[in-house]
Design an enzyme around this catalytic site. Structure first.
Site, short mmCIF file in Angstrom:
data_model
loop_
_atom_site.label_atom_id
_atom_site.label_comp_id
_atom_site.label_asym_id
_atom_site.label_seq_id
_atom_site.Cartn_x
_atom_site.Cartn_y
_atom_site.Cartn_z
CG HIS A 179 71.70 49.92 86.90
ND1 HIS A 179 72.69 49.28 87.60
CD2 HIS A 179 70.69 50.07 87.78
CE1 HIS A 179 72.28 49.06 88.83
NE2 HIS A 179 71.07 49.52 88.98
CG HIS A 241 76.08 51.56 90.99
ND1 HIS A 241 76.08 51.53 89.62
CD2 HIS A 241 75.73 50.31 91.37
CE1 HIS A 241 75.75 50.32 89.20
NE2 HIS A 241 75.54 49.56 90.24
#
Ligand code: BG6
Length: 490
Positions: A179, A241
């Protein structure tokens, strides 16, 4: 890539936290702004015995809680809820799937609708779900499958998860979400680098001294203690990430961004493959594992990780690493990464620290010249700062002072900054894969992380303590300070 007229967006794990907290609010915003295909249905699937109305009531409550007050539009909520259906399926029981298949077929032009299967469930269920969809003829393109991390816990298990999905879906149908890639400021990093000319001549080891990437959180592990204790910060944050952020900083310019091409993912893969593999001695020297003990966060006392968990554990809640990208552009430029929970502030940022001027004509004056820095703030306030040296006004000679050029996206654009999921879900519907992780990327990231994880495991050392609400273990400061550098706090 084309924009479909009809879409069935199927969410396995439809009653789960991600669906209610992130996916439905994102679909709501997309619908509110007229971005969903006109003929879209959202089909929530889980084991719970609910009907459409029962699920819609849950969805209504979730939207009331998770959509910001200024965007609450009751008519738009009801319009989205009319699109929402619910089907009870125990995905491990093949006999329970028929109602879902019937629902999928029960629409006009059922064969033309883009089917998105969002697997918001434990990875152990990916296999049974893909199998049932595949053998029943629902995995044919333009069907798409969306998965989130954890994609494995090491290279072998990641390959196994990928193999399971690939048995029924082609790589061009598999959307692996990180995300962070959907965050506005992360995409803006691509624009900053590749739509401006002033940075590129400096963006290499000639001008850049080092890069820092920090993803700090004030939250603890919340209600995910079980998952987190099996993962730790390395698997939960660094493998995905932080390495993705590193890739975007370090990658070569792609030929085209989007447009159905693979350039961005190809270039990111090359960065992951160029990461210097760590030997056990490198791991000892260049990595730090930490774990929070009790302390104070935002004026409130909080327990330590082990007390929260209720049993002993060797899991880290903090990682700092000095990494190296071995290629022509970056040779000799350290990339310092750090991430942790229950730290003193919530901030995600990338700081590019430039080299000192080769010569200082102001050396007779007072004060020091600071190296230039470019700070890219991913969150909480998205923006960018360029830190420069300036002359402090006054007649008394050259007194230099660091100042910053500040770009705040909130001030520059009078627009709502959408949540990462809004962009990512629309990209899935459109079939745009640029912001999703390709199989080889995920596996290359694991290949780099694995020796670190293995060495930590075999050394069996308890992670270094840091009090909740602090800036992390002392060793994370030593890691960078021994190189004559320091973490930059903006
Ligand atoms: C998730 C991790 O992927 O990212 C969480 O599993 C973490 O542990 C979260 O809290 C951080 O995301 P964000 O968008 O809040 O920075």
């Amino acid at each position: 890539m084309h924009f479909p007229e009809a879409c069935d967006f199927v969410v396995f794990g439809g009653t789960g936290d991600l669906a209610l907290r992130k996916l439905l609010p994102a679909l709501y915003h997309c619908d509110l702004e007229g971005r969903l295909p006109a003929d879209t249905r959202v089909i929530a699937v889980s084991r719970s015995e609910l009907d459409d109305d029962g699920y819609r009531a849950e969805a209504r409550a979730a939207l009331a809680e998770h959509v910001a007050a200024e965007f609450q539009d009751l008519a738009a909520v009801e319009r989205l809820l009319e699109r929402v259906h619910y089907v009870t399926v125990d995905v491990q029981d093949p006999g329970s799937w028929q109602p879902l298949f019937d629902t999928l077929k029960d629409r006009e032009n059922a064969d033309e609708a883009v089917r998105v299967f969002y697997l918001s469930v434990a990875p152990s269920l990916f296999g049974p779900i893909c199998h049932e969809l595949g053998v029943n003829g629902f995995a044919e393109a333009p069907a798409r499958v969306v998965v989130e991390k954890p994609i494995g816990t090491d290279l072998a298990s990641a390959k196994a998860v990928n193999n399971t999905i690939s048995e029924f879906f082609d790589e061009s149908q598999i959307f692996r979400i990180d995300h962070y890639l959907g965050k506005e400021s992360v995409q803006n990093l691509l624009v900053t680098r590749f739509a401006n000319t002033f940075l590129e001549p400096l963006w290499n080891s000639h001008s850049i001294d080092h890069v820092q990437i920090t993803v700090a959180e004030t939250l603890g592990t919340g209600n995910r203690a079980g998952y987190y204790d099996r993962s730790g910060a390395m698997r939960d944050m660094v493998q995905n990430h932080l390495l993705q952020l590193l890739c975007l900083v370090a990658m070569e310019p792609p030929i085209e961004i989007g447009g159905g091409r693979e350039d961005v993912r190809d270039e990111k893969l090359k960065v992951l493959q160029a990461l210097k593999p760590m030997t056990p001695a490198d791991v000892d020297r260049d990595t730090v594992r930490g774990r929070y003990t009790s302390g104070w966060v935002a004026g409130k006392p909080v327990e330590g990780y082990v007390e929260e968990l209720g049993h002993e554990s060797m899991t880290e809640t903090f990682v700092a690493i000095k990494a190296e990208v071995q290629n022509w552009r970056w040779a000799g430029v350290p990339f310092y990464l750090r991430t942790g929970k229950r730290l003193d502030r919530r901030v995600s940022e990338i700081v590019v620290v430039f080299k000192n001027a080769p010569y200082d004509p102001f050396r007779q004056r007072e004060g020091v010249t600071e190296p230039n820095r470019l700070t890219i703030r991913v969150q909480p306030e998205e923006g960018m700062q360029i830190h420069l040296n300036a002359k402090e006004p006054g007649p008394g000679g050259y007194r230099l002072k660091p100042v910053s050029l500040d770009l705040s996206y909130a001030n520059a654009f009078d627009k709502r900054s959408p949540d990462a999921y809004e962009r990512l879900l629309m990209d899935v519907i459109r079939g745009n894969m640029t912001l999703f992780m390709r199989r080889d990327e995920v596996e290359a990231a694991w290949a780099w992380c694995e020796p670190i994880l293995k060495h930590w495991e075999s050394a069996a050392l308890t992670p270094k303590s840091y009090p909740a609400g602090s800036a992390g273990p002392t060793a994370s400061f030593t890691l960078i300070e021994r190189d004559g550098r320091s973490w930059q706090e903006s």
